[in-house]
Write a protein that holds these residues in place. Structure first.
Motif, mmCIF file in Angstrom:
data_model
loop_
_atom_site.group_PDB
_atom_site.id
_atom_site.type_symbol
_atom_site.label_atom_id
_atom_site.label_comp_id
_atom_site.label_asym_id
_atom_site.label_seq_id
_atom_site.Cartn_x
_atom_site.Cartn_y
_atom_site.Cartn_z
ATOM 1 N N GLY A 1 -89.733 -44.969 63.475
ATOM 2 C CA GLY A 1 -89.956 -43.664 63.285
ATOM 3 C C GLY A 1 -88.950 -42.950 62.077
ATOM 4 N N PHE B 1 -81.276 -39.042 59.069
ATOM 5 C CA PHE B 1 -80.844 -39.882 57.902
ATOM 6 C C PHE B 1 -81.572 -40.815 57.008
ATOM 7 N N VAL C 1 -85.734 -45.141 61.074
ATOM 8 C CA VAL C 1 -85.213 -45.825 62.302
ATOM 9 C C VAL C 1 -86.197 -47.136 62.609
ATOM 10 N N GLU D 1 -79.536 -50.487 71.619
ATOM 11 C CA GLU D 1 -80.343 -51.028 72.300
ATOM 12 C C GLU D 1 -81.997 -50.596 71.898
ATOM 13 N N LEU D 2 -82.898 -51.508 71.744
ATOM 14 C CA LEU D 2 -84.353 -50.987 71.614
ATOM 15 C C LEU D 2 -84.974 -50.676 73.018
ATOM 16 N N VAL D 3 -85.274 -49.272 72.979
ATOM 17 C CA VAL D 3 -85.787 -49.072 74.370
ATOM 18 C C VAL D 3 -87.296 -49.039 74.154
ATOM 19 N N ALA E 1 -89.635 -42.784 72.553
ATOM 20 C CA ALA E 1 -89.090 -41.343 72.571
ATOM 21 C C ALA E 1 -90.043 -40.871 73.809
ATOM 22 N N ASN F 1 -85.604 -36.135 72.536
ATOM 23 C CA ASN F 1 -84.071 -37.052 72.346
ATOM 24 C C ASN F 1 -83.634 -37.743 73.610
ATOM 25 N N LEU G 1 -85.177 -41.526 75.718
ATOM 26 C CA LEU G 1 -85.907 -42.673 75.626
ATOM 27 C C LEU G 1 -86.312 -43.163 76.698
ATOM 28 N N ASP H 1 -79.763 -39.701 70.845
ATOM 29 C CA ASP H 1 -79.574 -38.626 69.854
ATOM 30 C C ASP H 1 -78.177 -37.963 70.161
HETATM 31 N N1 LIG Z 1 -83.075 -46.859 70.730
HETATM 32 C C1 LIG Z 1 -84.349 -46.699 70.300
HETATM 33 N N2 LIG Z 1 -85.398 -47.519 70.978
HETATM 34 C C2 LIG Z 1 -86.625 -47.126 70.629
HETATM 35 N N3 LIG Z 1 -87.086 -46.275 69.605
HETATM 36 C C3 LIG Z 1 -86.178 -45.508 69.054
HETATM 37 C C4 LIG Z 1 -84.855 -45.487 69.460
HETATM 38 N N4 LIG Z 1 -84.050 -44.750 68.608
HETATM 39 C C5 LIG Z 1 -85.138 -43.988 67.931
HETATM 40 N N5 LIG Z 1 -86.279 -44.545 68.252
HETATM 41 C C6 LIG Z 1 -87.542 -44.044 67.657
HETATM 42 O O1 LIG Z 1 -87.242 -43.352 66.296
HETATM 43 C C7 LIG Z 1 -87.569 -42.076 66.219
HETATM 44 C C8 LIG Z 1 -86.444 -41.434 65.483
HETATM 45 O O2 LIG Z 1 -85.211 -41.412 66.091
HETATM 46 P P1 LIG Z 1 -84.218 -40.310 66.152
HETATM 47 O O3 LIG Z 1 -85.069 -38.959 66.540
HETATM 48 O O4 LIG Z 1 -82.960 -40.824 67.343
HETATM 49 O O5 LIG Z 1 -83.647 -40.086 64.806
HETATM 50 P P2 LIG Z 1 -82.631 -38.963 64.497
HETATM 51 O O6 LIG Z 1 -81.929 -39.451 63.269
HETATM 52 O O7 LIG Z 1 -81.643 -38.925 65.761
HETATM 53 O O8 LIG Z 1 -83.657 -37.656 64.322
HETATM 54 P P3 LIG Z 1 -83.457 -36.258 64.735
HETATM 55 O O9 LIG Z 1 -81.917 -35.949 64.522
HETATM 56 O O10 LIG Z 1 -84.352 -35.660 63.593
HETATM 57 O O11 LIG Z 1 -83.942 -36.232 66.068
HETATM 58 C C9 LIG Z 1 -87.521 -41.731 67.707
HETATM 59 O O12 LIG Z 1 -88.388 -40.618 67.791
HETATM 60 C C10 LIG Z 1 -88.083 -42.910 68.385
HETATM 61 O O13 LIG Z 1 -89.712 -42.871 68.483
#
Ligand SMILES: Nc1ncnc2c1ncn2[C@@H]1O[C@H](COP(=O)(O)OP(=O)(O)OP(=O)(O)O)[C@@H](O)[C@H]1O
Length: 433
Positions: free
Chosen positions: A137, A141, A144, A211-213, A217, A261, A263, A273
């Motif tokens: 996604g 920043f 991901v 960790e990969l979940v 989301a 936010n 998973l 998040d």
């Molecule tokens: N640990 C994880 N395991 C699996 N998928 C993840 C994980 N972390 C993030 N993702 C995926 O990546 C996407 C983007 O991550 P995330 O929303 O945490 O980024 P962010 O930088 O915090 O963005 P924002 O602050 O805009 O929400 C999530 O919607 C999810 O689908």
């Protein structure tokens, strides 16, 4: 070439191999890892856009009771391939410069001397340990991505999610936010909070590794799985409540509780998040800060003050999302409508098919008066009773996981010591685990 700028051909060739070099570590982290007078490390300054970077020598000096200003940050100037802090003496390498001050017991400035270096911590990862695979996604920043992390010594490979940040594309404030999120995650260890492995800040892009979940989301999962039973949904809510209870117990405020936010994977919901998370139990949001209006408590819309009860309100909205297949809260309303309607007392109705006790609970979460809202432990207790789900021994689970992680990381650190010179600091178990 100007004074201070680091010649690109010298960046990786020499200093990166040194255990006292910590890459793009911001000064907030430096303060947390230097704990004795005379301890030092070398890092790269956070880049200001358009300005050259510099190496910085950070030394703890005259420390009295966690004085933040006790760390002196000396810019290591570089001119015509010579490094220097004071113009009277210059060196071919930073290592020579460190040896000159440390071994010669020579003061750098105002009595400040180098006693011992601090090696990289167990959460400071090497880029080479991480293999990036598919994009998951887009984050605030940058991308991901899913990938793997290889703990070298034990040969163990874990699946990871990697938040990437390109320092050249981000300003100093954004880098600080990225590292602050990592600092927060370092303090957490709970089965319903996404597990943090570390950051890789020696090169770009910077990596935040967790960790990969497996199902990603929670909001997307709910959208794709409309046939989930009521029992399953309430169990998911219980897991978020356990995670929130833990975060509030730190004490911290998450400040962005929402289905997007969280998973979901292997039957567990994990809060993720931590970009807006703050230590403590109250936080005054700065004026004109962007806020997730649909999840915001009525008093926070009005006063921009956040408390644990603000998180509870957001949790109440998350309950609505979980019962409504991840739909956007307040359907058909604009954010301005939401702010206006909520301020005049409007609330989304509880789900009619949820057990009465759960309907009452979700209504209480969005009570006008924060004192009338339940606490996170109370929410967890009610949902444990409703679901009959047994409360795990969280502390024991977290301790076991932290020990396993430490063991794998220690092996990795030992592996570094074959290649690197300098003192090796004993890795410590992350606080709160
Ligand atoms: N640990 C994880 N395991 C699996 N998928 C993840 C994980 N972390 C993030 N993702 C995926 O990546 C996407 C983007 O991550 P995330 O929303 O945490 O980024 P962010 O930088 O915090 O963005 P924002 O602050 O805009 O929400 C999530 O919607 C999810 O689908």
């Amino acid at each position: 070439m100007s004074v201070n700028s680091v010649p690109s051909n010298l960046i990786s060739a020499t200093i990166e191999k040194e255990s006292f070099y910590h890459g793009l570590m911001p000064r907030e982290d430096v303060r947390l890892i230097l704990d004795k007078n005379g301890q030092f490390l070398v890092r790269m300054s956070e880049p200001k856009q358009g300005e050259p970077r510099s190496y910085i020598l950070s030394v703890l000096y005259n420390n009295k009771l966690d004085d933040f200003n006790a760390v002196k940050h000396f810019v290591i100037n570089c001119q015509q391939r010579k490094y220097f802090i004071n113009t009277n003496v210059s060196f071919s390498t930073i290592q020579d410069m460190i040896a000159y001050y440390q071994k010669g017991n020579i003061e750098i400035q105002d009595g400040c001397k180098l006693v011992s270096s601090v090696s990289r911590q167990f959460w400071e990862l090497d880029h080479e340990m991480i293999t990036i695979q598919a994009k998951l996604g887009e984050g605030a920043f940058g991308e991901v991505a899913a990938g793997t992390m290889n703990f070298k010594r034990r040969g163990k490979t874990v699946k990871v999610a990697v938040k990437q940040a390109k320092a050249e594309k981000l300003d100093k404030e954004q880098i600080k936010c990225f590292m602050a999120e990592a600092r927060t995650m370092r303090k957490l260890g709970h089965q319903n909070v996404v597990k943090f492995y570390g950051v890789a800040v020696m090169q770009e892009p910077l990596y935040l590794v967790m960790e990969l979940v497996s199902n990603g989301a929670l909001d997307s999962y709910l959208k794709k799985n409309e046939d989930l039973s009521m029992e399953k949904r309430i169990e998911m809510l219980l897991q978020v409540a356990w995670g929130l209870e833990y975060i509030h117990g730190k004490p911290m405020l998450h400040r962005d509780i929402a289905a997007r936010n969280c998973l979901y994977g292997d039957g567990k919901v994990k809060i993720s998040d931590f970009g807006l998370t703050r230590n403590g139990t109250f936080y005054q949001v700065k004026p004109n800060t962007k806020a997730p209006i649909r999840w915001l408590a009525v008093e926070t819309i009005k006063t921009m003050i956040c408390s644990q009860k603000t998180d509870i309100w957001s949790y109440g909205i998350l309950c609505w999302e979980v019962f409504n297949n991840g739909a956007e809260p307040y359907p058909g309303m604009t954010p301005a409508d939401v702010a206006q309607q909520v301020s005049s007392g409007y609330r989304m109705p509880p789900h009619p098919l949820a057990p009465l006790e759960v309907q009452t609970l979700t209504t209480r979460c969005c009570a006008e008066n924060p004192n009338d809202r339940p606490t996170a432990p109370e929410v967890a207790q009610i949902l444990q009773r409703v679901t009959g789900v047994h409360r795990p021994n969280f502390a024991a689970i977290a301790k076991k996981e932290a020990e396993e992680l430490l063991l794998m990381n220690t092996a990795t650190m030992k592996n570094y010591s074959h290649r690197r010179k300098g003192t090796q600091r004993k890795p410590c178990v992350p606080r709160g685990m």
